[in-house]
Write an enzyme that holds these catalytic residues in place. Sequence first.
Site, PDB file in Angstrom:
ATOM      1  N   THR A  86       2.755  11.964  12.415  1.00  0.00           N
ATOM      2  CA  THR A  86       2.689  11.040  13.551  1.00  0.00           C
ATOM      3  C   THR A  86       1.327  11.137  14.251  1.00  0.00           C
ATOM      4  OG1 THR A  86       3.508  12.736  15.044  1.00  0.00           O
ATOM      5  CG2 THR A  86       5.175  11.329  13.988  1.00  0.00           C
ATOM      6  N   ARG A  96       0.831  -1.206   0.000  1.00  0.00           N
ATOM      7  CA  ARG A  96       0.000   0.000   0.000  1.00  0.00           C
ATOM      8  C   ARG A  96       0.865   1.257   0.000  1.00  0.00           C
ATOM      9  NH1 ARG A  96       0.277   3.791   2.706  1.00  0.00           N
ATOM     10  NH2 ARG A  96       0.090   2.673   4.675  1.00  0.00           N
ATOM     11  N   GLU A 147       3.728  10.249   7.305  1.00  0.00           N
ATOM     12  CA  GLU A 147       2.549  11.028   6.864  1.00  0.00           C
ATOM     13  C   GLU A 147       1.885  11.735   8.038  1.00  0.00           C
ATOM     14  OE1 GLU A 147       1.867  11.052   3.692  1.00  0.00           O
ATOM     15  OE2 GLU A 147       2.567   9.157   2.842  1.00  0.00           O
ATOM     16  N   GLN A 159     -14.861 -17.224  26.820  1.00  0.00           N
ATOM     17  CA  GLN A 159     -15.404 -15.858  26.876  1.00  0.00           C
ATOM     18  C   GLN A 159     -14.323 -14.801  26.656  1.00  0.00           C
ATOM     19  OE1 GLN A 159     -17.850 -15.235  30.348  1.00  0.00           O
ATOM     20  NE2 GLN A 159     -19.137 -16.998  29.893  1.00  0.00           N
ATOM     21  N   GLY A 199       1.818 -18.506  21.180  1.00  0.00           N
ATOM     22  CA  GLY A 199       3.209 -18.553  20.721  1.00  0.00           C
ATOM     23  C   GLY A 199       3.305 -18.565  19.207  1.00  0.00           C
ATOM     24  N   LEU A 246       0.298  15.211   0.718  1.00  0.00           N
ATOM     25  CA  LEU A 246       0.163  14.369   1.922  1.00  0.00           C
ATOM     26  C   LEU A 246      -1.299  14.118   2.253  1.00  0.00           C
ATOM     27  CD1 LEU A 246       2.945  15.712   4.341  1.00  0.00           C
ATOM     28  CD2 LEU A 246       3.019  13.720   2.859  1.00  0.00           C
ATOM     29  N   GLU A 263      13.631  15.197   6.165  1.00  0.00           N
ATOM     30  CA  GLU A 263      15.098  15.256   6.256  1.00  0.00           C
ATOM     31  C   GLU A 263      15.547  14.700   7.599  1.00  0.00           C
ATOM     32  OE1 GLU A 263      16.472  19.195   5.339  1.00  0.00           O
ATOM     33  OE2 GLU A 263      15.588  19.108   3.328  1.00  0.00           O
TER      34      GLU A 263
HETATM   35  P1  TGC Z   1       2.579  25.795   8.523  1.00  0.00           P
HETATM   36  O1  TGC Z   1       4.050  25.634   8.376  1.00  0.00           O
HETATM   37  O2  TGC Z   1       2.140  26.984   9.269  1.00  0.00           O
HETATM   38  O3  TGC Z   1       1.767  25.791   7.157  1.00  0.00           O
HETATM   39  C1  TGC Z   1       2.392  25.825   5.978  1.00  0.00           C
HETATM   40  C2  TGC Z   1       1.339  26.016   4.908  1.00  0.00           C
HETATM   41  O4  TGC Z   1       0.776  24.748   4.639  1.00  0.00           O
HETATM   42  C3  TGC Z   1      -0.635  24.817   4.762  1.00  0.00           C
HETATM   43  N1  TGC Z   1      -1.097  23.523   5.237  1.00  0.00           N
HETATM   44  C4  TGC Z   1      -1.839  22.696   4.498  1.00  0.00           C
HETATM   45  N2  TGC Z   1      -2.351  22.832   3.266  1.00  0.00           N
HETATM   46  C5  TGC Z   1      -3.075  21.803   2.782  1.00  0.00           C
HETATM   47  N3  TGC Z   1      -3.296  20.665   3.494  1.00  0.00           N
HETATM   48  C6  TGC Z   1      -2.789  20.497   4.729  1.00  0.00           C
HETATM   49  N4  TGC Z   1      -2.997  19.370   5.393  1.00  0.00           N
HETATM   50  C7  TGC Z   1      -2.024  21.554   5.286  1.00  0.00           C
HETATM   51  N5  TGC Z   1      -1.377  21.705   6.453  1.00  0.00           N
HETATM   52  C8  TGC Z   1      -0.812  22.933   6.409  1.00  0.00           C
HETATM   53  C9  TGC Z   1      -0.855  25.928   5.746  1.00  0.00           C
HETATM   54  O5  TGC Z   1      -2.154  26.450   5.633  1.00  0.00           O
HETATM   55  C10 TGC Z   1       0.193  26.927   5.309  1.00  0.00           C
HETATM   56  O6  TGC Z   1      -0.274  27.556   4.130  1.00  0.00           O
HETATM   57  P2  TGC Z   1       0.104  29.083   3.852  1.00  0.00           P
HETATM   58  O7  TGC Z   1      -0.535  29.405   2.537  1.00  0.00           O
HETATM   59  O8  TGC Z   1      -0.467  29.881   4.996  1.00  0.00           O
HETATM   60  O9  TGC Z   1       1.602  29.134   3.807  1.00  0.00           O
HETATM   61  O10 TGC Z   1       2.149  24.496   9.072  1.00  0.00           O
HETATM   62  P3  TGC Z   1       0.905  24.175   9.936  1.00  0.00           P
HETATM   63  O11 TGC Z   1       0.996  24.866  11.277  1.00  0.00           O
HETATM   64  O12 TGC Z   1      -0.355  24.387   9.179  1.00  0.00           O
HETATM   65  O13 TGC Z   1       1.208  22.667  10.100  1.00  0.00           O
HETATM   66  C11 TGC Z   1       2.017  22.185  11.128  1.00  0.00           C
HETATM   67  C12 TGC Z   1       1.980  20.662  11.019  1.00  0.00           C
HETATM   68  C13 TGC Z   1       2.783  20.073  12.156  1.00  0.00           C
HETATM   69  C14 TGC Z   1       0.549  20.197  11.085  1.00  0.00           C
HETATM   70  C15 TGC Z   1       2.607  20.261   9.665  1.00  0.00           C
HETATM   71  O14 TGC Z   1       3.912  20.719   9.632  1.00  0.00           O
HETATM   72  C16 TGC Z   1       2.555  18.781   9.451  1.00  0.00           C
HETATM   73  O15 TGC Z   1       1.582  18.226   8.957  1.00  0.00           O
HETATM   74  N6  TGC Z   1       3.660  18.065   9.795  1.00  0.00           N
HETATM   75  C17 TGC Z   1       3.769  16.660   9.549  1.00  0.00           C
HETATM   76  C18 TGC Z   1       4.714  16.465   8.419  1.00  0.00           C
HETATM   77  C19 TGC Z   1       4.489  15.149   7.741  1.00  0.00           C
HETATM   78  O16 TGC Z   1       3.404  14.607   7.640  1.00  0.00           O
HETATM   79  N7  TGC Z   1       5.547  14.624   7.202  1.00  0.00           N
HETATM   80  C20 TGC Z   1       5.456  13.413   6.438  1.00  0.00           C
HETATM   81  C21 TGC Z   1       6.544  13.426   5.467  1.00  0.00           C
HETATM   82  S1  TGC Z   1       6.293  12.630   3.952  1.00  0.00           S
HETATM   83  C22 TGC Z   1       6.195  11.089   4.372  1.00  0.00           C
HETATM   84  O17 TGC Z   1       6.083  10.686   5.475  1.00  0.00           O
HETATM   85  C23 TGC Z   1       6.234  10.204   3.235  1.00  0.00           C
HETATM   86  S2  TGC Z   1       6.053   8.631   3.720  1.00  0.00           S
HETATM   87  C24 TGC Z   1       5.955   7.888   2.267  1.00  0.00           C
HETATM   88  C25 TGC Z   1       7.307   7.456   1.877  1.00  0.00           C
HETATM   89  O18 TGC Z   1       8.067   8.239   1.273  1.00  0.00           O
HETATM   90  O19 TGC Z   1       7.591   6.247   2.137  1.00  0.00           O
END
Ligand code: TGC
Length: 386
Positions: free
Chosen positions: A367, A92, A365, A281, A342, A241, A135
């Site tokens: 935590t 998946r 994606e 049960q 086991g 994402l 990163e």
């Molecule tokens: P912030 O830095 O203030 O916002 C940045 C801009 O992004 C917008 N935004 C979104 N837009 C669409 N959908 C979403 N779900 C969004 N979340 C945020 C936000 O509105 C802002 O837009 P703009 O126009 O004002 O600049 O960030 P935030 O405070 O909204 O979010 C903080 C937080 C912690 C929720 C966010 O950084 C986050 O979701 N972090 C988690 C990062 C993550 O999921 N990393 C996963 C990496 S990729 C991966 O895991 C791939 S696995 C698959 C593989 O390669 O095997």
Amino acid sequence: MQDPLDLLDLDADLTANERSLRSDVRALVDEHVRPNIAEWYESAHFPRELVPELARLGLLGMHLDGYGCAGRGAVEYGLAALELEAGDSGLRTFLSVQGSLAMGAIRMFGSEDQRNRWLPEMARGEVIGCFGLTEPDAGSDPSGMSTYARRDGGDWVISGRKRWIGLASIADVAVIWAKTDDGIRGFIVPTTAPGFAATPIAGKLSMRASVQCDIALDDVRVPGDSILPEARGLGAPFRCLNEARYGIAWGVMGAARDSLTTALRYSSDRRQFGRAIAGFQLTQAKLVDMSLELEKGTMLALRLGRLKESGRLTPEQISIGKLNNTREAIRICRTARTILGGNGISSEYSPLRHASNLESVRTYEGTDEVHTLIIGRRLTGIDAFR
Ligand code: TGC
């Protein structure tokens, strides 16, 4: 009589096309994955040989329109994720990385030339993509990335490090997110470009039938038209994402269903104290708790799918699905393991493998903690990240 794995008759809410696609993917998993997955997991083998089969069913970029993609509905995409993850989360993950992340980025933010150049070959599985956001020092907070792309004449020159990047060492092309003088931008980088190196991460205790890599970018030079013109700021990778997180909300219910199926079968066959352990049960209480969460989680995924099809799905709703369903799926898989006693620690049975895989799924994606705080922010209006 009602299917014990669908006591709420959610099937009745699916269309004929949705049920038909689900059967096709289930058959693929039964034929090609189940007989081999234990060996692949032990030998840390990603079954690349299945990519043509996935492409033949039109699963790669299946939810995208045009450019050789199947243009399937959100629920069809979810059901495909569920059936693949009933085989293994690694499969998946392939669907998510190729379709939602790499192809999704090019479809949403690419130029016409970029879409025509890459998407048809990616939909046919002839080109594999990866998505470089995380990163070594920027995981939950990708805004802290240090990968940088600078202009040099008409070219871009990219330097930095990426980590935990699915498929990177087998990918032909990478979507790389980097800081520029103009904020965060996305780039399409062929993995053969000089200075690009992807190294599989060894020693994983989870997702062993899958590939996650470190990427080094050392002055990787790409032409000026490699930039994704419509992707500006972190909102762009987050939109990719969203698609992948949505698929996870469905997919993990596949791991859970497979674990419950295994536990039901095992507890009916296994006799202790003179009778099948399903008759005790305590065992029935475990099976019932697993069934309740499987039904609720699948119903939640279906609700998200219908919201998505009507264009109303929000990131917070996706977080509800990703957080709840991954958390409950791990519980189901672990509980199933206890019923197997086991034997449950042997690779002959799937629940512990699924539970181990889901440790990765609850981390990537976003935590559990990130999704909790996204929902918390929506509930309270207070941002607890900063
Ligand atoms: P912030 O830095 O203030 O916002 C940045 C801009 O992004 C917008 N935004 C979104 N837009 C669409 N959908 C979403 N779900 C969004 N979340 C945020 C936000 O509105 C802002 O837009 P703009 O126009 O004002 O600049 O960030 P935030 O405070 O909204 O979010 C903080 C937080 C912690 C929720 C966010 O950084 C986050 O979701 N972090 C988690 C990062 C993550 O999921 N990393 C996963 C990496 S990729 C991966 O895991 C791939 S696995 C698959 C593989 O390669 O095997």
